[in-house]
Design a protein around this motif. Structure first.
Motif, PDB file in Angstrom:
ATOM      1  N   ILE A 124       0.843  -1.198   0.000  1.00 46.20           N
ATOM      2  CA  ILE A 124       0.000   0.000   0.000  1.00 46.20           C
ATOM      3  C   ILE A 124       0.883   1.254   0.000  1.00 46.20           C
ATOM      4  O   ILE A 124       0.610   2.227  -0.710  1.00 46.20           O
ATOM      5  N   LEU A 125       1.950   1.234   0.800  1.00 39.70           N
ATOM      6  CA  LEU A 125       2.901   2.345   0.815  1.00 39.70           C
ATOM      7  C   LEU A 125       3.508   2.547  -0.578  1.00 39.70           C
ATOM      8  O   LEU A 125       3.618   3.677  -1.068  1.00 39.70           O
ATOM      9  N   ASP A 126       3.892   1.431  -1.220  1.00 41.64           N
ATOM     10  CA  ASP A 126       4.455   1.512  -2.573  1.00 41.64           C
ATOM     11  C   ASP A 126       3.450   2.112  -3.550  1.00 41.64           C
ATOM     12  O   ASP A 126       3.779   2.997  -4.343  1.00 41.64           O
ATOM     13  N   ALA A 127       2.225   1.603  -3.483  1.00 38.78           N
ATOM     14  CA  ALA A 127       1.190   2.034  -4.432  1.00 38.78           C
ATOM     15  C   ALA A 127       0.892   3.527  -4.296  1.00 38.78           C
ATOM     16  O   ALA A 127       0.777   4.247  -5.301  1.00 38.78           O
ATOM     17  N   ILE A 128       0.768   3.997  -3.061  1.00 42.02           N
ATOM     18  CA  ILE A 128       0.502   5.423  -2.829  1.00 42.02           C
ATOM     19  C   ILE A 128       1.667   6.267  -3.344  1.00 42.02           C
ATOM     20  O   ILE A 128       1.475   7.304  -3.980  1.00 42.02           O
ATOM     21  N   PHE A 129       2.896   5.784  -3.077  1.00 47.64           N
ATOM     22  CA  PHE A 129       4.080   6.506  -3.569  1.00 47.64           C
ATOM     23  C   PHE A 129       4.078   6.574  -5.097  1.00 47.64           C
ATOM     24  O   PHE A 129       4.361   7.628  -5.682  1.00 47.64           O
ATOM     25  N   PHE A 130       3.782   5.456  -5.758  1.00 47.30           N
ATOM     26  CA  PHE A 130       3.772   5.426  -7.226  1.00 47.30           C
ATOM     27  C   PHE A 130       2.809   6.467  -7.792  1.00 47.30           C
ATOM     28  O   PHE A 130       3.143   7.205  -8.710  1.00 47.30           O
ATOM     29  N   ILE A 131       1.610   6.501  -7.231  1.00 48.72           N
ATOM     30  CA  ILE A 131       0.579   7.408  -7.754  1.00 48.72           C
ATOM     31  C   ILE A 131       0.962   8.872  -7.544  1.00 48.72           C
ATOM     32  O   ILE A 131       0.930   9.680  -8.479  1.00 48.72           O
ATOM     33  N   VAL A 132       1.340   9.205  -6.304  1.00 52.54           N
ATOM     34  CA  VAL A 132       1.698  10.597  -5.994  1.00 52.54           C
ATOM     35  C   VAL A 132       2.918  11.037  -6.808  1.00 52.54           C
ATOM     36  O   VAL A 132       2.917  12.102  -7.436  1.00 52.54           O
ATOM     37  N   ALA A 133       3.955  10.209  -6.806  1.00 49.70           N
ATOM     38  CA  ALA A 133       5.187  10.562  -7.518  1.00 49.70           C
ATOM     39  C   ALA A 133       4.956  10.651  -9.026  1.00 49.70           C
ATOM     40  O   ALA A 133       5.503  11.547  -9.687  1.00 49.70           O
ATOM     41  N   LEU A 134       4.144   9.734  -9.564  1.00 47.56           N
ATOM     42  CA  LEU A 134       3.897   9.744 -11.007  1.00 47.56           C
ATOM     43  C   LEU A 134       3.258  11.050 -11.451  1.00 47.56           C
ATOM     44  O   LEU A 134       3.710  11.681 -12.422  1.00 47.56           O
ATOM     45  N   PHE A 135       2.217  11.485 -10.740  1.00 48.54           N
ATOM     46  CA  PHE A 135       1.542  12.727 -11.129  1.00 48.54           C
ATOM     47  C   PHE A 135       2.455  13.946 -10.962  1.00 48.54           C
ATOM     48  O   PHE A 135       2.439  14.864 -11.783  1.00 48.54           O
ATOM     49  N   ILE A 136       3.293  13.945  -9.918  1.00 49.42           N
ATOM     50  CA  ILE A 136       4.241  15.048  -9.718  1.00 49.42           C
ATOM     51  C   ILE A 136       5.251  15.098 -10.861  1.00 49.42           C
ATOM     52  O   ILE A 136       5.521  16.159 -11.437  1.00 49.42           O
ATOM     53  N   PHE A 137       5.806  13.940 -11.215  1.00 55.64           N
ATOM     54  CA  PHE A 137       6.832  13.906 -12.257  1.00 55.64           C
ATOM     55  C   PHE A 137       6.255  14.108 -13.652  1.00 55.64           C
ATOM     56  O   PHE A 137       6.941  14.633 -14.534  1.00 55.64           O
ATOM     57  N   LEU A 138       5.016  13.687 -13.870  1.00 54.55           N
ATOM     58  CA  LEU A 138       4.375  13.957 -15.160  1.00 54.55           C
ATOM     59  C   LEU A 138       4.227  15.463 -15.372  1.00 54.55           C
ATOM     60  O   LEU A 138       4.493  15.984 -16.462  1.00 54.55           O
ATOM     61  N   ILE A 139       3.819  16.156 -14.314  1.00 52.69           N
ATOM     62  CA  ILE A 139       3.651  17.617 -14.399  1.00 52.69           C
ATOM     63  C   ILE A 139       5.010  18.306 -14.548  1.00 52.69           C
ATOM     64  O   ILE A 139       5.185  19.209 -15.367  1.00 52.69           O
ATOM     65  N   ALA A 140       6.000  17.836 -13.753  1.00 47.13           N
ATOM     66  CA  ALA A 140       7.324  18.473 -13.767  1.00 47.13           C
ATOM     67  C   ALA A 140       8.061  18.251 -15.081  1.00 47.13           C
ATOM     68  O   ALA A 140       8.760  19.145 -15.572  1.00 47.13           O
ATOM     69  N   SER A 141       7.907  17.055 -15.657  1.00 46.45           N
ATOM     70  CA  SER A 141       8.654  16.721 -16.875  1.00 46.45           C
ATOM     71  C   SER A 141       7.883  17.025 -18.153  1.00 46.45           C
ATOM     72  O   SER A 141       8.484  17.279 -19.202  1.00 46.45           O
ATOM     73  N   GLY A 142       6.550  16.960 -18.072  1.00 49.79           N
ATOM     74  CA  GLY A 142       5.737  17.138 -19.265  1.00 49.79           C
ATOM     75  C   GLY A 142       5.900  15.993 -20.241  1.00 49.79           C
ATOM     76  O   GLY A 142       5.543  16.088 -21.421  1.00 49.79           O
TER      77      GLY A 142
END
Length: 330
Positions: A124-142
């Motif tokens: 669950i910790l991994d899954a939450i990290f994946f989701i939060v980090a993915l959206f942050i990096f998608l926005i940051a990297s485009g």
């Protein structure tokens, strides 16, 4: 053991064939020339980062176990983590190591319910990290926003459904009885006496599991270190391709690479091939082809899988033998 050998062989064959296909379509001659110029110091650093991945995972496992008043040595926790990587490498999807971690914790003296709760908390910790980090990096990297959003939203929807199911079990203790009765009805059609014994054992472990999840949720302040460790676990792994690129005298593309790794790690959870062989290589080839020279792609994918996948198989086999030997001595 025979089935394990077949699974290992199958996963390696699929992986190697996919890498060879990538080599074939990315200028093989130039690729081999680059391979001869590899900076091995950075390649060793990439392997060290993967060792940190194992180490941080073991530390997190030990801390989660301690939250349920279960004391396991750090050495054992790291060995369990490495051993589970082996099973994940030869079973469909990259998330196949959980049953082995549960079994090894149980063999060490942890109840089945508590062991399951610990491993579930990890994921669950991994899954939450994946989701939060993915959206942050998608926005940051485009980078790959359309594809990344589809992957992230699908994964987030599945996680929300699972957490809701978990919440229903935890909220009402009668749910445990309902599940136990359902199991009894199924088994009783074959053997009533056995059904009664199995049902009681299932009910007992489900109650322990429920209590363990509640206990972990109550320790929200003490669980903060595991959140930090989760980030350390995955960033140490996600930095491996960038370090390999440096070893190949290329731009590391940190932001784009980590974004790609976040997409890949979610895709690798699909239970299609052993250890996601083929999926991981092809996915990486597709994503990284968007921002690195094509003649580097084959070597990058091959070295990445060597460091993060083939090493899991080798180290996991050794760890399983060590753990079996240590448990037998207890």
């Amino acid at each position: 053991m025979a089935s394990n050998k077949k699974s290992i062989a199958l996963s390696l064959v699929i992986s190697v064939i996919t890498i060879l296909v990538i080599f074939k379509i990315t200028e093989t001659n130039v690729t081999w020339q680059i391979l001869s110029q590899v900076n091995w110091k950075y390649l060793i650093l990439a392997l060290f980062l993967h060792l940190l991945f194992w180490f941080f995972w073991g530390v997190r496992l030990k801390i989660l176990a301690s939250l349920l008043n279960t004391n396991i040595p750090l050495k054992f926790a790291i060995e369990v983590s490495i051993a589970s990587m082996f099973l994940a490498a030869i079973t469909p999807s990259s998330a196949g190591g959980e049953p082995l971690r549960i079994k090894m914790l149980k063999d060490r003296g942890t109840s089945l319910g508590s062991a399951t709760a610990i491993v579930l908390a990890e994921r669950i910790l991994d899954a939450i990290f994946f989701i939060v980090a993915l959206f942050i990096f998608l926005i940051a990297s485009g980078f790959a926003i359309g594809f990344g959003l589809k992957v992230g939203l699908t994964f987030a929807f599945c996680l929300a459904g699972f957490i809701l199911f978990l919440y229903i079990i935890i909220k009402n203790k009668k749910t445990v009885d309902k599940i136990s009765n359902w199991i009894y009805k199924i088994i009783s059609k074959i053997n009533k006496d056995r059904a009664r014994n199995v049902t009681e054992k299932v009910r007992e472990e489900l109650n322990i599991f429920r209590d363990s999840i509640i206990e972990l949720a109550k320790n929200n302040k003490r669980i903060l270190p595991t959140i930090v460790l989760t980030a350390l676990i995955w960033f140490s792994e996600f930095l491996v391709p960038s370090i390999i690129l440096i070893a190949l005298n290329q731009d590391p593309f940190y932001l784009l690479s980590i974004t790609s790794q976040l997409i890949l790690v979610i895709l690798s959870l699909l239970p299609l091939t052993p250890g996601s062989s083929g999926i991981a290589e092809a996915g990486m080839g597709y994503l990284y082809s968007k921002f690195i020279p094509h003649h580097v792609l084959g070597v990058l994918v091959a070295l990445w899988r060597l460091v993060t996948y083939y090493s899991n198989i080798l180290a996991g086999l050794i760890a399983i033998k060590v753990i079996k030997s240590s448990i037998d001595k207890l």
